[in-house]
Design an enzyme around this catalytic site. Structure first.
Site, PDB file in Angstrom:
ATOM      1  N   GLY A  99       0.840  -1.184   0.071  1.00 27.53           N
ATOM      2  CA  GLY A  99       0.059   0.000   0.037  1.00 27.53           C
ATOM      3  C   GLY A  99       0.667   1.162  -0.004  1.00 27.53           C
ATOM      4  O   GLY A  99       0.195   2.408  -0.084  1.00 27.53           O
ATOM      5  N   ILE A 101       6.234   3.010  -2.554  1.00 26.35           N
ATOM      6  CA  ILE A 101       7.140   2.036  -3.465  1.00 26.35           C
ATOM      7  C   ILE A 101       6.121   0.883  -3.798  1.00 26.35           C
ATOM      8  O   ILE A 101       6.121   0.571  -4.992  1.00 26.35           O
ATOM      9  CB  ILE A 101       8.298   1.473  -2.717  1.00 26.35           C
ATOM     10  CG1 ILE A 101       9.117   2.511  -2.321  1.00 26.35           C
ATOM     11  CG2 ILE A 101       8.847   0.431  -3.642  1.00 26.35           C
ATOM     12  CD1 ILE A 101      10.522   1.774  -1.592  1.00 26.35           C
ATOM     13  N   ASP A 148      -0.477  -5.697   3.165  1.00 24.98           N
ATOM     14  CA  ASP A 148      -0.197  -4.495   3.916  1.00 24.98           C
ATOM     15  C   ASP A 148      -1.096  -4.141   5.056  1.00 24.98           C
ATOM     16  O   ASP A 148      -1.877  -4.925   5.115  1.00 24.98           O
ATOM     17  CB  ASP A 148      -0.165  -2.921   2.936  1.00 24.98           C
ATOM     18  CG  ASP A 148       0.553  -1.819   3.467  1.00 24.98           C
ATOM     19  OD1 ASP A 148       0.370  -1.454   4.622  1.00 24.98           O
ATOM     20  OD2 ASP A 148       1.342  -1.389   2.745  1.00 24.98           O
ATOM     21  N   ASN A 198      12.169   0.073  11.443  1.00 23.48           N
ATOM     22  CA  ASN A 198      11.967  -0.889  10.664  1.00 23.48           C
ATOM     23  C   ASN A 198      12.724  -2.416  10.762  1.00 23.48           C
ATOM     24  O   ASN A 198      12.352  -3.401  10.165  1.00 23.48           O
ATOM     25  CB  ASN A 198      12.686  -0.656   9.268  1.00 23.48           C
ATOM     26  CG  ASN A 198      11.978   0.603   8.421  1.00 23.48           C
ATOM     27  OD1 ASN A 198      10.648   0.945   9.109  1.00 23.48           O
ATOM     28  ND2 ASN A 198      12.589   1.265   7.644  1.00 23.48           N
ATOM     29  N   SER A 233      13.237  -2.476   2.287  1.00 22.45           N
ATOM     30  CA  SER A 233      13.294  -1.637   3.467  1.00 22.45           C
ATOM     31  C   SER A 233      14.710  -1.389   3.947  1.00 22.45           C
ATOM     32  O   SER A 233      15.513  -2.282   4.065  1.00 22.45           O
ATOM     33  CB  SER A 233      12.515  -2.586   4.533  1.00 22.45           C
ATOM     34  OG  SER A 233      11.355  -3.153   3.925  1.00 22.45           O
ATOM     35  N   ASP A 248      20.888   1.603  -7.236  1.00 26.88           N
ATOM     36  CA  ASP A 248      22.425   2.178  -6.928  1.00 26.88           C
ATOM     37  C   ASP A 248      22.941   2.071  -8.544  1.00 26.88           C
ATOM     38  O   ASP A 248      23.507   2.867  -9.105  1.00 26.88           O
ATOM     39  CB  ASP A 248      23.007   1.662  -6.068  1.00 26.88           C
ATOM     40  CG  ASP A 248      22.631   1.884  -4.678  1.00 26.88           C
ATOM     41  OD1 ASP A 248      22.150   3.147  -4.330  1.00 26.88           O
ATOM     42  OD2 ASP A 248      22.649   1.139  -4.011  1.00 26.88           O
ATOM     43  N   HIS A 261      24.243  -0.423   0.841  1.00 28.74           N
ATOM     44  CA  HIS A 261      23.148   0.604   0.377  1.00 28.74           C
ATOM     45  C   HIS A 261      23.155   1.682   1.245  1.00 28.74           C
ATOM     46  O   HIS A 261      22.219   1.999   1.847  1.00 28.74           O
ATOM     47  CB  HIS A 261      22.055  -0.057  -0.135  1.00 28.74           C
ATOM     48  CG  HIS A 261      21.059   0.939  -0.532  1.00 28.74           C
ATOM     49  ND1 HIS A 261      20.998   1.595  -1.778  1.00 28.74           N
ATOM     50  CD2 HIS A 261      19.727   1.449   0.018  1.00 28.74           C
ATOM     51  CE1 HIS A 261      19.906   2.440  -1.970  1.00 28.74           C
ATOM     52  NE2 HIS A 261      19.179   2.251  -0.862  1.00 28.74           N
ATOM     53  N   MET A 313      12.448   3.507  -7.508  1.00 29.01           N
ATOM     54  CA  MET A 313      12.758   2.467  -6.620  1.00 29.01           C
ATOM     55  C   MET A 313      11.855   1.251  -7.121  1.00 29.01           C
ATOM     56  O   MET A 313      12.046   0.264  -7.054  1.00 29.01           O
ATOM     57  CB  MET A 313      12.356   2.682  -5.175  1.00 29.01           C
ATOM     58  CG  MET A 313      12.744   1.458  -4.267  1.00 29.01           C
ATOM     59  SD  MET A 313      14.555   0.745  -4.534  1.00 29.01           S
ATOM     60  CE  MET A 313      14.221  -0.800  -4.845  1.00 29.01           C
TER      61      MET A 313
HETATM   62  N1  LIG Z   1      16.444  -0.206  -1.106  1.00 26.00           N
HETATM   63  C1  LIG Z   1      16.156   0.871  -1.615  1.00 26.00           C
HETATM   64  O1  LIG Z   1      17.161   1.042  -2.752  1.00 26.00           O
HETATM   65  C2  LIG Z   1      15.270   1.772  -1.241  1.00 26.00           C
HETATM   66  C3  LIG Z   1      14.683   1.438   0.004  1.00 26.00           C
HETATM   67  N2  LIG Z   1      13.698   2.389   0.247  1.00 26.00           N
HETATM   68  C4  LIG Z   1      12.759   2.033   1.795  1.00 26.00           C
HETATM   69  O2  LIG Z   1      11.652   1.275   1.498  1.00 26.00           O
HETATM   70  C5  LIG Z   1      10.892   1.470   2.544  1.00 26.00           C
HETATM   71  C6  LIG Z   1       9.437   1.933   2.017  1.00 26.00           C
HETATM   72  O3  LIG Z   1       9.445   3.051   1.478  1.00 26.00           O
HETATM   73  P1  LIG Z   1       7.921   3.879   1.064  1.00 26.00           P
HETATM   74  O4  LIG Z   1       7.350   2.863   0.252  1.00 26.00           O
HETATM   75  O5  LIG Z   1       8.638   5.026   0.442  1.00 26.00           O
HETATM   76  O6  LIG Z   1       7.432   3.964   2.354  1.00 26.00           O
HETATM   77  P2  LIG Z   1       5.790   4.231   2.790  1.00 26.00           P
HETATM   78  O7  LIG Z   1       5.560   4.638   3.943  1.00 26.00           O
HETATM   79  O8  LIG Z   1       5.250   5.205   1.804  1.00 26.00           O
HETATM   80  O9  LIG Z   1       5.052   2.770   2.532  1.00 26.00           O
HETATM   81  C7  LIG Z   1       5.558   1.700   3.503  1.00 26.00           C
HETATM   82  C8  LIG Z   1       4.306   0.768   3.515  1.00 26.00           C
HETATM   83  O10 LIG Z   1       4.888  -0.113   4.634  1.00 26.00           O
HETATM   84  C9  LIG Z   1       3.596  -0.549   5.353  1.00 26.00           C
HETATM   85  N3  LIG Z   1       3.868  -1.012   6.432  1.00 26.00           N
HETATM   86  C10 LIG Z   1       4.277  -1.076   7.702  1.00 26.00           C
HETATM   87  N4  LIG Z   1       4.669  -1.810   8.474  1.00 26.00           N
HETATM   88  C11 LIG Z   1       4.172  -2.899   8.084  1.00 26.00           C
HETATM   89  C12 LIG Z   1       3.932  -4.345   8.151  1.00 26.00           C
HETATM   90  N5  LIG Z   1       4.365  -4.687   9.551  1.00 26.00           N
HETATM   91  N6  LIG Z   1       3.816  -5.100   7.300  1.00 26.00           N
HETATM   92  C13 LIG Z   1       3.200  -4.687   6.090  1.00 26.00           C
HETATM   93  N7  LIG Z   1       3.310  -3.279   5.490  1.00 26.00           N
HETATM   94  C14 LIG Z   1       3.760  -2.579   6.582  1.00 26.00           C
HETATM   95  C15 LIG Z   1       2.951   0.814   5.537  1.00 26.00           C
HETATM   96  O11 LIG Z   1       1.738   0.664   5.734  1.00 26.00           O
HETATM   97  C16 LIG Z   1       3.297   1.417   4.056  1.00 26.00           C
HETATM   98  O12 LIG Z   1       1.984   1.173   3.234  1.00 26.00           O
HETATM   99  C17 LIG Z   1      11.586   2.558   3.617  1.00 26.00           C
HETATM  100  O13 LIG Z   1      12.310   1.766   4.384  1.00 26.00           O
HETATM  101  C18 LIG Z   1      12.747   3.220   2.446  1.00 26.00           C
HETATM  102  O14 LIG Z   1      13.854   3.680   3.108  1.00 26.00           O
HETATM  103  C19 LIG Z   1      13.406   3.448  -0.520  1.00 26.00           C
HETATM  104  C20 LIG Z   1      13.993   3.738  -1.490  1.00 26.00           C
HETATM  105  C21 LIG Z   1      15.019   2.692  -2.036  1.00 26.00           C
HETATM  106  O1  LIG Z   2      17.404   7.408   0.462  1.00 26.88           O
HETATM  107  C1  LIG Z   2      16.488   6.625   0.764  1.00 26.88           C
HETATM  108  O2  LIG Z   2      16.231   6.888   2.226  1.00 26.88           O
HETATM  109  C2  LIG Z   2      15.917   5.648  -0.112  1.00 26.88           C
HETATM  110  C3  LIG Z   2      16.947   4.904  -0.666  1.00 26.88           C
HETATM  111  O3  LIG Z   2      17.569   4.134   0.054  1.00 26.88           O
HETATM  112  C4  LIG Z   2      17.371   5.467  -2.132  1.00 26.88           C
HETATM  113  O4  LIG Z   2      16.786   6.514  -2.432  1.00 26.88           O
HETATM  114  O5  LIG Z   2      18.512   5.092  -2.512  1.00 26.88           O
END
Ligand SMILES: NC(=O)C1=CN([C@@H]2O[C@H](COP(=O)(O)OP(=O)(O)OC[C@H]3O[C@@H](n4cnc5c(N)ncnc54)[C@H](O)[C@@H]3O)[C@@H](O)[C@H]2O)C=CC1
Ligand SMILES: O=C([O-])CC(=O)C(=O)O
Length: 337
Positions: free
Chosen positions: A33, A36, A57, A116, A140, A172, A199, A250
């Site tokens: 939800g 991402i 979610d 997280n 995450s 990346d 990362h 992402m």
């Molecule tokens: N690996 C990468 O390169 C990247 C990682 N991220 C990370 O991805 C994560 C998510 O980012 P966004 O989608 O922007 O956040 P967001 O807050 O928009 O969405 C996160 C979702 O996780 C859900 N959630 C929370 N606890 C949960 C649980 N126990 N079970 C199932 N769903 C749950 C929330 O209800 C929400 O819908 C963050 O930790 C962010 O830092 C973001 C960008 C790049």
């Molecule tokens: O920067 C952040 O927090 C989200 C992330 O991991 C990225 O965009 O690479």
């Protein structure tokens, strides 16, 4: 309107569909939800290698599922609410985890650990119980710690297989190709470079010397390019000004990596991309997880490639990466212990 990248992904996937008689696969998105999760679900719905999509979610997944399910591709979609995690995981082969909080300006990825770490541990516990053979793709943050958390959690449950747990560092790689393309005036498809390490900030090590256009960049332009790749996430966090971090790029990167894994699982040879997995690349330095080029195949990780020749600058970047990465990994392990 689809971005050019999304259109290219779509056309690549459509080609894969028309040329392969691939076995198809059930994929779950945990955190579907979110910022991402929603576009990632959309992109997985148009991936012909996905036969069934399970969207979970703690809030909002049934709505996303109803919406995405109207897209005219063959796969089926179902949404699950907070108390339906076990049902969501029934029979899944691949689990993608973007659940958890994103950064706000002024925060590091490590600042997300307290929230997280437990979200990821609890989800991994359920995957280990309900779908112990699933491949787990961790998005995450902080990835450098959440991946060891998933691994240790599965280890404790007696079901950890290092070939099936991946930290998604594809963004990346996507950024490095895009930014090098920009500064060198080339199509990003010609400026692909391996990005190794972890990362976050200094743990992100782009190996620009392994691409002819990258090798030609030097001096201040080189330093600026490396910095932009290492801190690309901050650029988005700042521009979104409190509304979160990268979600669309992402989702693209997550769908791209998932598609690569599915192609490998379906028997395609030569699917090679960097991903953060447990390996021995720097085990002698006490670093258990490291992102480097990996060949994906029918069992997940089939082969881990050495990082290859480094320039003097890259040696220095690697030296700065390893101690930070080691700390992040140990922090993840300590959380589960
Ligand atoms: N690996 C990468 O390169 C990247 C990682 N991220 C990370 O991805 C994560 C998510 O980012 P966004 O989608 O922007 O956040 P967001 O807050 O928009 O969405 C996160 C979702 O996780 C859900 N959630 C929370 N606890 C949960 C649980 N126990 N079970 C199932 N769903 C749950 C929330 O209800 C929400 O819908 C963050 O930790 C962010 O830092 C973001 C960008 C790049
Ligand atoms: O920067 C952040 O927090 C989200 C992330 O991991 C990225 O965009 O690479």
């Amino acid at each position: 309107m689809l971005t050019r990248s999304a259109a290219r992904l779509l056309s690549t996937q459509t080609r894969a569909f028309s040329t392969s008689s691939a076995r198809q696969t059930k994929v779950a998105v945990l955190g579907a939800g979110g910022g991402i999760g929603q576009p990632l679900s959309l992109l997985l719905k148009i991936d012909p290698l996905v036969s069934s999509l399970s969207l979970y979610d703690i809030r909002g997944a049934p709505g996303v599922a109803a919406d995405v399910s109207h897209i005219d591709t063959e796969s089926t979609v179902k949404g699950y609410t907070a108390d339906q995690l076990d049902e969501a995981l029934e029979g899944v082969k691949v689990v993608v985890i973007p659940a958890g909080v994103p950064r706000k300006p002024g925060m590091t990825r490590d600042d997300l650990f307290n929230t997280n770490a437990s979200i990821v541990r609890d989800l991994a516990t359920s995957v280990g119980r309900v779908a112990p053979e699933a491949h787990i793709l961790v998005i995450s943050n902080p990835v450098n710690s959440t991946v060891p958390i998933v691994a240790r959690t599965l280890e404790k449950a007696g079901v950890f297989d290092p070939r099936r747990v991946f930290g998604v560092t594809t963004l990346d790689v996507v950024r490095a190709a895009r930014f090098l393309g920009e500064v060198s005036g080339n199509d990003p498809k010609n400026t692909v470079v391996p990005v190794v390490g972890g990362h976050s900030g200094a743990t992100i090590v782009p190996l620009l010397s392994q691409n002819a256009y990258g090798k030609a960049i030097s001096g201040e332009a080189y330093a600026a390019l490396v910095r932009r790749i290492q801190f690309g996430g901050d650029e988005v966090v700042k521009a979104k000004d409190g509304a979160g971090s990268a979600t669309l790029s992402m989702a693209y990167a997550g769908a791209k990596f998932t598609n690569a894994l599915l192609r490998g699982l379906n028997g395609e040879k030569g699917v090679i991309t960097p991903t953060f997995v447990k390996n021995n690349v720097f085990a002698d330095k006490g670093v258990d997880f490291f992102s480097s080029n990996v060949e994906l195949g029918q069992n997940g990780v089939e082969k881990i490639y050495p990082i290859g020749p480094l320039s003097a600058e890259e040696e220095k970047l690697l030296e700065a990466c390893l101690p930070d990465l080691k700390k992040n990994i140990e922090k993840g392990y300590a959380f589960v212990a």
